[in-house]
Design a protein around this motif. Sequence first.
Motif, PDB file in Angstrom:
ATOM      1  N   PRO A 131      20.712 -23.513  30.064  1.00 43.27           N
ATOM      2  CA  PRO A 131      20.814 -22.513  31.125  1.00 43.27           C
ATOM      3  C   PRO A 131      19.824 -22.755  32.254  1.00 43.27           C
ATOM      4  O   PRO A 131      20.073 -22.354  33.384  1.00 43.27           O
ATOM      5  CB  PRO A 131      20.521 -21.195  30.410  1.00 43.27           C
ATOM      6  N   GLY A 205      32.855 -15.783  28.283  1.00 43.79           N
ATOM      7  CA  GLY A 205      31.969 -15.294  29.328  1.00 43.79           C
ATOM      8  C   GLY A 205      31.233 -16.367  30.102  1.00 43.79           C
ATOM      9  O   GLY A 205      30.517 -16.071  31.043  1.00 43.79           O
ATOM     10  N   PHE A 206      31.390 -17.613  29.723  1.00 41.75           N
ATOM     11  CA  PHE A 206      30.668 -18.656  30.446  1.00 41.75           C
ATOM     12  C   PHE A 206      31.654 -19.589  31.125  1.00 41.75           C
ATOM     13  O   PHE A 206      32.617 -20.030  30.522  1.00 41.75           O
ATOM     14  CB  PHE A 206      29.775 -19.450  29.486  1.00 41.75           C
ATOM     15  N   GLU A 207      31.395 -19.878  32.388  1.00 36.56           N
ATOM     16  CA  GLU A 207      32.333 -20.658  33.202  1.00 36.56           C
ATOM     17  C   GLU A 207      31.611 -21.777  33.928  1.00 36.56           C
ATOM     18  O   GLU A 207      31.463 -21.722  35.147  1.00 36.56           O
ATOM     19  CB  GLU A 207      32.928 -19.756  34.290  1.00 36.56           C
ATOM     20  N   LEU A 209      30.752 -25.351  35.740  1.00 35.35           N
ATOM     21  CA  LEU A 209      31.501 -26.363  36.465  1.00 35.35           C
ATOM     22  C   LEU A 209      31.444 -27.656  35.663  1.00 35.35           C
ATOM     23  O   LEU A 209      30.405 -28.013  35.124  1.00 35.35           O
ATOM     24  CB  LEU A 209      30.872 -26.608  37.838  1.00 35.35           C
TER      25      LEU A 209
ATOM     26  N   GLY B  90      29.502 -23.502  43.097  1.00 43.28           N
ATOM     27  CA  GLY B  90      30.197 -22.470  42.344  1.00 43.28           C
ATOM     28  C   GLY B  90      30.783 -21.364  43.181  1.00 43.28           C
ATOM     29  O   GLY B  90      31.403 -20.449  42.653  1.00 43.28           O
ATOM     30  N   ASP B 162      16.269 -16.338  36.525  1.00 44.16           N
ATOM     31  CA  ASP B 162      16.659 -17.119  35.345  1.00 44.16           C
ATOM     32  C   ASP B 162      17.450 -16.350  34.316  1.00 44.16           C
ATOM     33  O   ASP B 162      18.476 -16.801  33.840  1.00 44.16           O
ATOM     34  CB  ASP B 162      15.376 -17.600  34.677  1.00 44.16           C
ATOM     35  N   VAL B 165      21.210 -15.926  34.157  1.00 46.40           N
ATOM     36  CA  VAL B 165      22.100 -17.050  33.864  1.00 46.40           C
ATOM     37  C   VAL B 165      22.374 -17.156  32.373  1.00 46.40           C
ATOM     38  O   VAL B 165      23.391 -17.680  31.949  1.00 46.40           O
ATOM     39  CB  VAL B 165      21.453 -18.358  34.395  1.00 46.40           C
ATOM     40  N   HIS B 166      21.461 -16.621  31.567  1.00 48.77           N
ATOM     41  CA  HIS B 166      21.668 -16.687  30.127  1.00 48.77           C
ATOM     42  C   HIS B 166      22.752 -15.732  29.661  1.00 48.77           C
ATOM     43  O   HIS B 166      23.284 -15.891  28.569  1.00 48.77           O
ATOM     44  CB  HIS B 166      20.375 -16.306  29.392  1.00 48.77           C
ATOM     45  N   LEU B 167      23.058 -14.704  30.471  1.00 47.51           N
ATOM     46  CA  LEU B 167      24.004 -13.692  30.011  1.00 47.51           C
ATOM     47  C   LEU B 167      25.433 -14.174  30.193  1.00 47.51           C
ATOM     48  O   LEU B 167      25.751 -14.823  31.169  1.00 47.51           O
ATOM     49  CB  LEU B 167      23.829 -12.402  30.817  1.00 47.51           C
ATOM     50  N   PRO B 168      26.332 -13.837  29.256  1.00 48.20           N
ATOM     51  CA  PRO B 168      27.740 -14.172  29.479  1.00 48.20           C
ATOM     52  C   PRO B 168      28.307 -13.382  30.650  1.00 48.20           C
ATOM     53  O   PRO B 168      27.763 -12.354  31.019  1.00 48.20           O
ATOM     54  CB  PRO B 168      28.411 -13.768  28.167  1.00 48.20           C
ATOM     55  N   PHE B 169      29.349 -13.864  31.221  1.00 42.91           N
ATOM     56  CA  PHE B 169      30.108 -13.229  32.299  1.00 42.91           C
ATOM     57  C   PHE B 169      29.362 -13.158  33.624  1.00 42.91           C
ATOM     58  O   PHE B 169      29.974 -13.118  34.664  1.00 42.91           O
ATOM     59  CB  PHE B 169      30.564 -11.802  31.945  1.00 42.91           C
ATOM     60  N   VAL B 170      28.025 -13.098  33.549  1.00 47.93           N
ATOM     61  CA  VAL B 170      27.300 -12.817  34.785  1.00 47.93           C
ATOM     62  C   VAL B 170      27.197 -14.059  35.665  1.00 47.93           C
ATOM     63  O   VAL B 170      27.399 -13.991  36.866  1.00 47.93           O
ATOM     64  CB  VAL B 170      25.889 -12.290  34.449  1.00 47.93           C
ATOM     65  N   SER B 172      28.947 -16.822  36.149  1.00 47.74           N
ATOM     66  CA  SER B 172      30.074 -17.307  36.939  1.00 47.74           C
ATOM     67  C   SER B 172      30.436 -16.313  38.037  1.00 47.74           C
ATOM     68  O   SER B 172      30.805 -16.706  39.141  1.00 47.74           O
ATOM     69  CB  SER B 172      31.272 -17.580  36.056  1.00 47.74           C
ATOM     70  N   VAL B 180      22.859 -18.503  43.133  1.00 42.28           N
ATOM     71  CA  VAL B 180      22.480 -19.792  42.559  1.00 42.28           C
ATOM     72  C   VAL B 180      21.174 -19.573  41.806  1.00 42.28           C
ATOM     73  O   VAL B 180      20.309 -18.843  42.271  1.00 42.28           O
ATOM     74  CB  VAL B 180      22.288 -20.847  43.671  1.00 42.28           C
ATOM     75  N   ARG B 181      21.034 -20.230  40.658  1.00 40.65           N
ATOM     76  CA  ARG B 181      19.821 -20.013  39.874  1.00 40.65           C
ATOM     77  C   ARG B 181      18.594 -20.430  40.677  1.00 40.65           C
ATOM     78  O   ARG B 181      18.597 -21.454  41.332  1.00 40.65           O
ATOM     79  CB  ARG B 181      19.895 -20.825  38.583  1.00 40.65           C
TER      80      ARG B 181
END
Lengths: 326, 337
Positions: A131, A205-207, A209, B90, B162, B165-170, B172, B180-181
């Motif tokens: 991540p 939940g993860f997309e 590239l 993205g 940071d 970015v570890h969380l699902p759904f968030v 993307s 951007v991170r």
Amino acid sequence: MHSAALPRSLAITGLDTFVGVRLVERLLREPEQPRIVGIDLRVPRRLEGRIEFARIDLTEPTADSAVAEVLTKNACDAVVHAAFFARAFSDRSYAHELEVIGSLHVMNASAAARVAKLVVTSTAQVYGARPDNPNFLSERHELHGHPQSPTVQDRAEMERLLELFAKRHPQITVTSLRPCWVVGPGIDSEVIRHFDRARVTTTMGFEPLLQLLHEEDYLNAIELALRKDVPGPINLAGSGALPVSTLLRLAGKRRLAVPHPLLHRLGYLASVWRAGASPEGFYDYLRFLWVLDTQRARDELGFEPEYTTREAWMSLVVSRRLRRYR
Amino acid sequence: MNLDDPDQPWLDKQEIAELRQAIAALRRQLESGFEQRTGAADSLGGDLRGAGRRLLDRATEDPIALLRELGRHLSLLPARASSADVDEFGLDAAAVERARPLLDFLLERWWRASISGLDLVPAGERVMVVANRSGVLPWDGLMLSHVLARHFAERPRFLVADWLVHLPFVQSRLAALGGVRACAENARDLLKSGRCVIAFPEGQKGALKLFHDRYRLQRFARGGFVSIALRENAVIVPAAVVGAEETYPVLYESGFVSRLLGAPALVTPTFPLLGPLGAVPLPSRWHIRFGEPMRLDAVDPALADDPLWVNRMTEQVRGRVQRLIDAEVRRRKSVFS
């Protein structure tokens, strides 16, 4: 020194792999007609009788002298080391022997036989999909690997040994090619098998590239690495990157999104049986970013991919559709 | 309750009148309660009382219409965002188009942002906007990039923390809208590719400020953004976002729970008391102000490696942003009006 001609004599370890077979067939069509000797456990049927072959088991303790002997006998200027498993091998200790110790044997043999160039087909997975990766990974990025993937860890260890070897032998041009996932009609790999299913499992939940490199572009890059002298690691990727869901939609596949704690627990046994690794080692590469910065390939190697990520993916998809209608 | 038909009211007139009376009664109760329990005007209680009163002022204006509009915008967003073509960072242009009505609504009606100094932002150059971090969730980044979207050829990107970015759904969803991170390489690559970057150098320290510390800028990281701006020939534009800190008035932050969850654990008056509903940002009034751009053309690029210069420059930028904040805080009359 910068030369645009192929080496006059070269050796290829891992002859019975996609890279081995296709690279040799390409080189045999070249007007320069380099002298090629292949090293593996057995000669692939397509190349029987067409080139020199030496049967050497790289996991044997005497492999380095055997390889050195072959290199000296054929006066090889370059070595392409492609003796790696295409898919994760369940016997991890044997795989480690081949991919790490075997590579060490090839390195030592190259030094002993005083070859001018060593090209190793590595993979960009050694950077690790994390991540906290930046959006573009350059060659200077640390090799984190993946703690749950023995395959990737072996390759990362091999890369580190390669770097030490290059430092100790500055007269050899040591090139390490790090492609993103290579796809195409002919190549086989773990990720292609994963995507071949009608319903593809991904982490919910993860997309991220993804970049993909077409197999022809990969072979182009290896040939360029043989012609030019570019020491050090080089990232290779097709142009553009696409999110996973777009790839699946283009292929008409259904997505099975599983929350990651569930995926890692339920998939554990199957994954260990098949690949000797826990599922995170593979699924994390579909979960976090590991997009490559290919500036160095463009500037120093002069490599421009002919296929974009989308085109590379579509060539794989179309070939699979044709296969079904045969 | 029918969200699809805007003309049909959720509640009938009788119920609306009763609701208004109840709100007024609650307000009186709260005011008297605060009066009893709090002391000096600038204590935390005083701040909350003022903020609470202003929120109730806002709420009694026309809460039904506002919430209905918000609901309509949310229901128009498709449940699953399908990404077509995304660029290398993205950003999904189609997703931005779909979200545009909601973003416009948030900017103009929910937060009623007043924007000043937009003409000071240079258009044709590499720009790094440096703003104060106000809030844990990147609403400030999202709104700033939306404000500047028309100013630049490409939609500007905002740097996000940071842990998001570890969380699902968030990750993307944020990336599709331009998040951007936050790391040095990303800022550098964005500037190199000619895009505007919106940076929040305070980082987590700025996000987790307690309510009484709001509008006091925390230390600006270690000045990495200044080195990057110098190396990439970017113009630094200081910006102040005032009002966003009241969207989540942070009362208490638990370090222990944060480490456990891997995410900031905050207590605001509404969260976690009202559950996920309490995480809806309050409709405070925002004031966005851009300052004079700070050019680094005349500076020797080798100074990017000099820690003393970097520190001095960082403090200068921080001072500018603080001055902008103070000017806006003085100018506005109340938090929510």
